[in-house]
Structure formats: structure tokens, C-alpha cells
Design a protein around this motif. Structure first.
Motif, PDB file in Angstrom:
ATOM      1  N   VAL A  24      -5.977 -18.532  -2.884  1.00 30.25           N
ATOM      2  CA  VAL A  24      -7.039 -17.577  -3.199  1.00 30.25           C
ATOM      3  C   VAL A  24      -6.582 -16.156  -2.913  1.00 30.25           C
ATOM      4  N   VAL A  25      -5.998 -15.936  -1.736  1.00 28.17           N
ATOM      5  CA  VAL A  25      -5.547 -14.589  -1.367  1.00 28.17           C
ATOM      6  C   VAL A  25      -4.490 -14.092  -2.344  1.00 28.17           C
ATOM      7  N   PHE A  26      -3.568 -14.955  -2.708  1.00 26.36           N
ATOM      8  CA  PHE A  26      -2.492 -14.555  -3.625  1.00 26.36           C
ATOM      9  C   PHE A  26      -3.045 -14.176  -4.998  1.00 26.36           C
ATOM     10  N   LEU A  27      -3.925 -14.997  -5.554  1.00 22.07           N
ATOM     11  CA  LEU A  27      -4.467 -14.715  -6.890  1.00 22.07           C
ATOM     12  C   LEU A  27      -5.327 -13.463  -6.890  1.00 22.07           C
ATOM     13  N   PHE A  28      -6.153 -13.280  -5.869  1.00 17.71           N
ATOM     14  CA  PHE A  28      -6.981 -12.079  -5.790  1.00 17.71           C
ATOM     15  C   PHE A  28      -6.107 -10.835  -5.695  1.00 17.71           C
ATOM     16  N   ALA A  29      -5.057 -10.907  -4.885  1.00 12.53           N
ATOM     17  CA  ALA A  29      -4.173  -9.753  -4.737  1.00 12.53           C
ATOM     18  C   ALA A  29      -3.457  -9.432  -6.046  1.00 12.53           C
ATOM     19  N   MET A  30      -3.017 -10.454  -6.772  1.00 16.20           N
ATOM     20  CA  MET A  30      -2.324 -10.219  -8.043  1.00 16.20           C
ATOM     21  C   MET A  30      -3.275  -9.617  -9.075  1.00 16.20           C
ATOM     22  N   ILE A  31      -4.522 -10.082  -9.103  1.00 17.95           N
ATOM     23  CA  ILE A  31      -5.498  -9.505 -10.017  1.00 17.95           C
ATOM     24  C   ILE A  31      -5.710  -8.029  -9.697  1.00 17.95           C
ATOM     25  N   PHE A  32      -5.807  -7.703  -8.408  1.00 21.85           N
ATOM     26  CA  PHE A  32      -6.000  -6.319  -7.990  1.00 21.85           C
ATOM     27  C   PHE A  32      -4.820  -5.446  -8.415  1.00 21.85           C
ATOM     28  N   VAL A  33      -3.603  -5.936  -8.231  1.00 24.71           N
ATOM     29  CA  VAL A  33      -2.410  -5.173  -8.602  1.00 24.71           C
ATOM     30  C   VAL A  33      -2.368  -4.950 -10.114  1.00 24.71           C
ATOM     31  N   LEU A  34      -2.632  -5.990 -10.894  1.00 23.38           N
ATOM     32  CA  LEU A  34      -2.569  -5.874 -12.352  1.00 23.38           C
ATOM     33  C   LEU A  34      -3.668  -4.962 -12.896  1.00 23.38           C
ATOM     34  N   VAL A  35      -4.856  -5.032 -12.321  1.00 25.33           N
ATOM     35  CA  VAL A  35      -5.946  -4.167 -12.778  1.00 25.33           C
ATOM     36  C   VAL A  35      -5.603  -2.704 -12.525  1.00 25.33           C
ATOM     37  N   ASN A  36      -5.010  -2.403 -11.382  1.00 28.32           N
ATOM     38  CA  ASN A  36      -4.634  -1.026 -11.095  1.00 28.32           C
ATOM     39  C   ASN A  36      -3.516  -0.545 -12.017  1.00 28.32           C
ATOM     40  N   LEU A  37      -2.628  -1.440 -12.438  1.00 34.12           N
ATOM     41  CA  LEU A  37      -1.617  -1.069 -13.429  1.00 34.12           C
ATOM     42  C   LEU A  37      -2.282  -0.724 -14.762  1.00 34.12           C
ATOM     43  N   VAL A  38      -3.251  -1.521 -15.177  1.00 34.52           N
ATOM     44  CA  VAL A  38      -3.971  -1.247 -16.419  1.00 34.52           C
ATOM     45  C   VAL A  38      -4.710   0.086 -16.329  1.00 34.52           C
ATOM     46  N   VAL A  39      -5.307   0.372 -15.174  1.00 38.43           N
ATOM     47  CA  VAL A  39      -6.015   1.642 -14.997  1.00 38.43           C
ATOM     48  C   VAL A  39      -5.051   2.814 -15.128  1.00 38.43           C
ATOM     49  N   ASP A  40      -3.869   2.697 -14.535  1.00 40.47           N
ATOM     50  CA  ASP A  40      -2.874   3.766 -14.665  1.00 40.47           C
ATOM     51  C   ASP A  40      -2.493   3.996 -16.119  1.00 40.47           C
ATOM     52  N   LEU A  41      -2.398   2.931 -16.894  1.00 38.74           N
ATOM     53  CA  LEU A  41      -2.055   3.082 -18.310  1.00 38.74           C
ATOM     54  C   LEU A  41      -3.200   3.680 -19.110  1.00 38.74           C
ATOM     55  N   LEU A  42      -4.430   3.442 -18.670  1.00 39.07           N
ATOM     56  CA  LEU A  42      -5.583   4.002 -19.377  1.00 39.07           C
ATOM     57  C   LEU A  42      -5.720   5.507 -19.171  1.00 39.07           C
ATOM     58  N   TYR A  43      -5.061   6.047 -18.138  1.00 43.36           N
ATOM     59  CA  TYR A  43      -5.126   7.492 -17.914  1.00 43.36           C
ATOM     60  C   TYR A  43      -4.658   8.251 -19.149  1.00 43.36           C
ATOM     61  N   ALA A  44      -3.578   7.764 -19.757  1.00 45.48           N
ATOM     62  CA  ALA A  44      -3.037   8.442 -20.937  1.00 45.48           C
ATOM     63  C   ALA A  44      -4.000   8.393 -22.118  1.00 45.48           C
ATOM     64  N   ALA A  45      -4.777   7.308 -22.215  1.00 45.77           N
ATOM     65  CA  ALA A  45      -5.746   7.213 -23.306  1.00 45.77           C
ATOM     66  C   ALA A  45      -6.911   8.178 -23.097  1.00 45.77           C
ATOM     67  N   VAL A  46      -7.298   8.383 -21.840  1.00 42.17           N
ATOM     68  CA  VAL A  46      -8.401   9.292 -21.539  1.00 42.17           C
ATOM     69  C   VAL A  46      -7.953  10.744 -21.631  1.00 42.17           C
ATOM     70  N   ASP A  47      -6.757  11.040 -21.108  1.00 40.24           N
ATOM     71  CA  ASP A  47      -6.237  12.412 -21.092  1.00 40.24           C
ATOM     72  C   ASP A  47      -4.870  12.425 -21.763  1.00 40.24           C
ATOM     73  N   PRO A  48      -4.762  12.937 -22.985  1.00 38.27           N
ATOM     74  CA  PRO A  48      -3.476  12.934 -23.699  1.00 38.27           C
ATOM     75  C   PRO A  48      -2.377  13.746 -23.020  1.00 38.27           C
ATOM     76  N   ARG A  49      -2.754  14.609 -22.072  1.00 37.08           N
ATOM     77  CA  ARG A  49      -1.740  15.408 -21.368  1.00 37.08           C
ATOM     78  C   ARG A  49      -0.916  14.560 -20.404  1.00 37.08           C
ATOM     79  N   ILE A  50      -1.412  13.376 -20.061  1.00 35.47           N
ATOM     80  CA  ILE A  50      -0.709  12.488 -19.141  1.00 35.47           C
ATOM     81  C   ILE A  50       0.290  11.660 -19.928  1.00 35.47           C
ATOM     82  N   GLY A  51       1.513  11.628 -19.436  1.00 33.70           N
ATOM     83  CA  GLY A  51       2.562  10.829 -20.079  1.00 33.70           C
ATOM     84  C   GLY A  51       3.317  10.022 -19.049  1.00 33.70           C
ATOM     85  N   TYR A  52       3.979   8.972 -19.487  1.00 30.95           N
ATOM     86  CA  TYR A  52       4.742   8.092 -18.602  1.00 30.95           C
ATOM     87  C   TYR A  52       6.190   8.089 -19.056  1.00 30.95           C
ATOM     88  N   LYS A  53       7.072   8.386 -18.113  1.00 31.17           N
ATOM     89  CA  LYS A  53       8.499   8.436 -18.425  1.00 31.17           C
ATOM     90  C   LYS A  53       9.231   7.403 -17.578  1.00 31.17           C
TER      91      LYS A  53
END
Length: 305
Positions: free
Chosen positions: A276-305
């Protein structure tokens, strides 16, 4: 962006290892599960056989190395209580938990963000004061207390919704609303604060001077520029939702992973708790990665290199 994603995934390796170490050590600190799984009158030979079967007779370093090796193959061991693979047992309940968490997050986003926008637009009016008061109450009230009140009022007195279980949409209303209440209050406060900063900017005055409608100025231009901090809070609050389901599922008898985790902790069912702890932690990590990628969709000035 692909390089950024790969780099983030590589950085999750030490995070995963740290999660394994913490979950392993904390479960072992709770004591020997033999005394809870076997009956009190079990002979010593049965106790030794139980420990030997589940590897509990080995030194802790040996148990940890074996545990990490098994996890690398996707094997968390068999549940000490249910006598079936722990990972399969958790995945069976994961659907119910994700359903509850998704419903709670949807309620929080659809209610919290508009409330925060309206409170900021009508600053220092009775509407704004009321929103701030309710938000303060929502963040101060414990979820288990709100859950019990919901059952008393809406299940016992009014008989509008079931008090527990899972089945129809009516079973989802009370637990999802209870789980989302604190998040609604938090999103409303964060959205209000961010909108107040944005509404005073020069480009908002310029948009109004150009003759754009007030609704378009507020909900399109202002909200989009204020949405980055709100999006960050949404990503971070996934951890709150995953933690909150433990209490909510227990109170409402929701057959999800949170309720399973509580039962496993009481029984010292190490494999299930670790899964349970492992799966919850992995979900949390992956969701935060998705949120970081959504920054560029919300603000076009943000880019990832």
C-alpha cells in the motif's frame, strides 16, 4: 521534454529506494505479527514454522535484501492474513479508492476554484467574508468528525444517502464530499489569494481598456495567469487525498485500499502495508510529474530542456 521526463524518472529511483527502506523499518518496529496471526494457545513449533515460512526468523538486513529483490520482480510477498499475493490484494481494492479520490478531487476543483475566483472578484464584501469563514472552518474541522456528522444528519436523520458501503452513486456522495471538504477550502483560499495578485496587474487593466467583457477578463486572462500556484496545490494535495481515504473509507465502510491498510496495520500484515505504501507513493510521484508537465500547457513561457 522527453529528456526532462527521462531525467525525472531516473530521479525517482532513490525516492523509491527510500520508500522501501522507510516502509520496511516502520512495519518491523510494530512488533512480531506471529502473536496476532496465530491463536494464543499455538505451540512454539507452530510459531517457529510460521516465522520460518515468512522469513521472519532471518536477521533484519537479510530480510531487507530479500524484500528489495522480491519487489524488483513485482513480488511483495503473500498477505499474512489473507494468504494471497499482497500486490494482487491491493490492486483489487485500488479501483474503489481511485473512484473515491477522483470524485473528491472533481468536487474540490469544480467547487473550490470558482468560489475562490468569486471571493477575489468581490473582495471585502459579505460574499468574500463568508467564503473566508467557511474556508477556515473547512481546514480546521477533522475529516473523521465531519464524516460522523454527515452520517448522523444525511443518513440517520434525513435518510437521503446510505451510511456506508459501495454500490450506487448514492453511496459515493457522502464519502466523496467529506474527503473533498478540506481541499475545497484550501483551493478556495489559494485561488482567492492568487487572483487578488493578478487582478491588480497592468495587463488586466489593459484588457479592460480594450473593451473585453468582464467575464472574459476574470475567467480567461486573470484565472489562467493565477492558475500555476493552484495547479501546484492540486498536485501536492493528491497525497492528502491518499492519506484521507484511510480515515474516510474506514468510517463509511468503503471497500478500498485505505480500509485494507488499516486492517493490515492492526494485524501487522507486513506485505500488505508495504504494498500500500509503495503504490500510494508511486501515484504521488507520478501525479506530481504530470503536474509539472501541465505547467507548460497553462503558461507557454515555461519550457523544459
Amino acid at each position: 521534454m522527453l529528456r526532462y521526463i527521462l531525467r525525472r524518472l531516473i530521479l525517482t529511483i532513490p525516492v523509491v529506494f527510500g520508500i522501501l527502506v522507510i516502509s520496511f523499518m516502520l512495519t518491523r518496529l510494530s512488533g512480531d505479527p506471529t502473536d496476532l496471526i496465530l491463536p494464543p494457545d499455538a505451540p512454539d513449533s507452530a510459531r517457529e514454522a510460521f516465522r520460518r515460512t515468512h522469513g521472519l526468523d532471518q536477521p533484519l538486513p537479510v530480510q531487507f535484501v530479500t524484500f528489495v529483490g522480491n519487489v524488483a520482480r513485482g513480488d511483495f510477498g503473500d498477505s499474512l492474513r489473507f494468504h494471497q499475493p499482497a500486490l494482487d490484494l491491493v490492486l483489487e481494492r485500488m479501483g474503489a479508492t481511485l473512484e473515491l479520490a477522483a470524485a473528491a478531487m472533481a468536487i474540490a476543483i469544480l467547487a473550490g476554484i470558482p468560489i475562490g475566483v468569486i471571493a477575489a472578484y468581490r473582495r471585502n464584501t459579505p460574499v468574500d467574508i463568508g467564503v473566508r469563514g467557511v474556508s477556515l472552518l473547512g481546514q480546521a474541522m477533522p475529516s473523521f468528525y465531519l464524516a460522523i456528522l454527515s452520517i448522523i444528519v444525511f443518513s440517520v436523520w434525513l435518510r437521503w444517502f446510505p451510511s456506508g458501503g459501495r454500490g450506487t452513486w448514492a453511496h459515493l456522495v457522502l464519502p466523496a464530499t467529506t474527503l473533498s471538504f478540506q481541499l475545497v477550502a484550501l483551493l478556495a483560499r489559494v485561488t482567492r489569494s492568487c487572483m487578488l495578485d493578478v487582478l491588480g496587474q497592468d495587463y488586466i487593466r489593459t484588457a479592460r481598456a480594450k473593451g473585453l467583457g468582464e467575464r472574459r477578463v476574470v475567467w480567461l486572462h486573470a484565472l489562467r495567469n493565477a492558475f500555476i500556484p493552484v495547479l501546484t496545490v492540486i498536485g501536492l494535495q493528491v497525497g492528502f487525498l491518499l492519506g484521507g481515504v484511510v480515515v474516510t473509507e474506514t468510517v463509511f465502510s468503503w471497500p478500498g485500499v485505505g480500509r485494507l491498510a488499516i486492517q493490515a496495520i492492526y494485524a501487522r500484515d507486513f506485505p500488505v502495508v508495504q504494498a500500500v505504501v509503495f503504490l500510494f507513493a508511486m501515484i504521488f510521484v507520478l501525479v506530481n510529474l504530470v503536474v509539472d508537465l501541465l505547467y507548460a500547457a497553462v503558461d507557454p513561457r515555461i519550457g523544459y530542456k
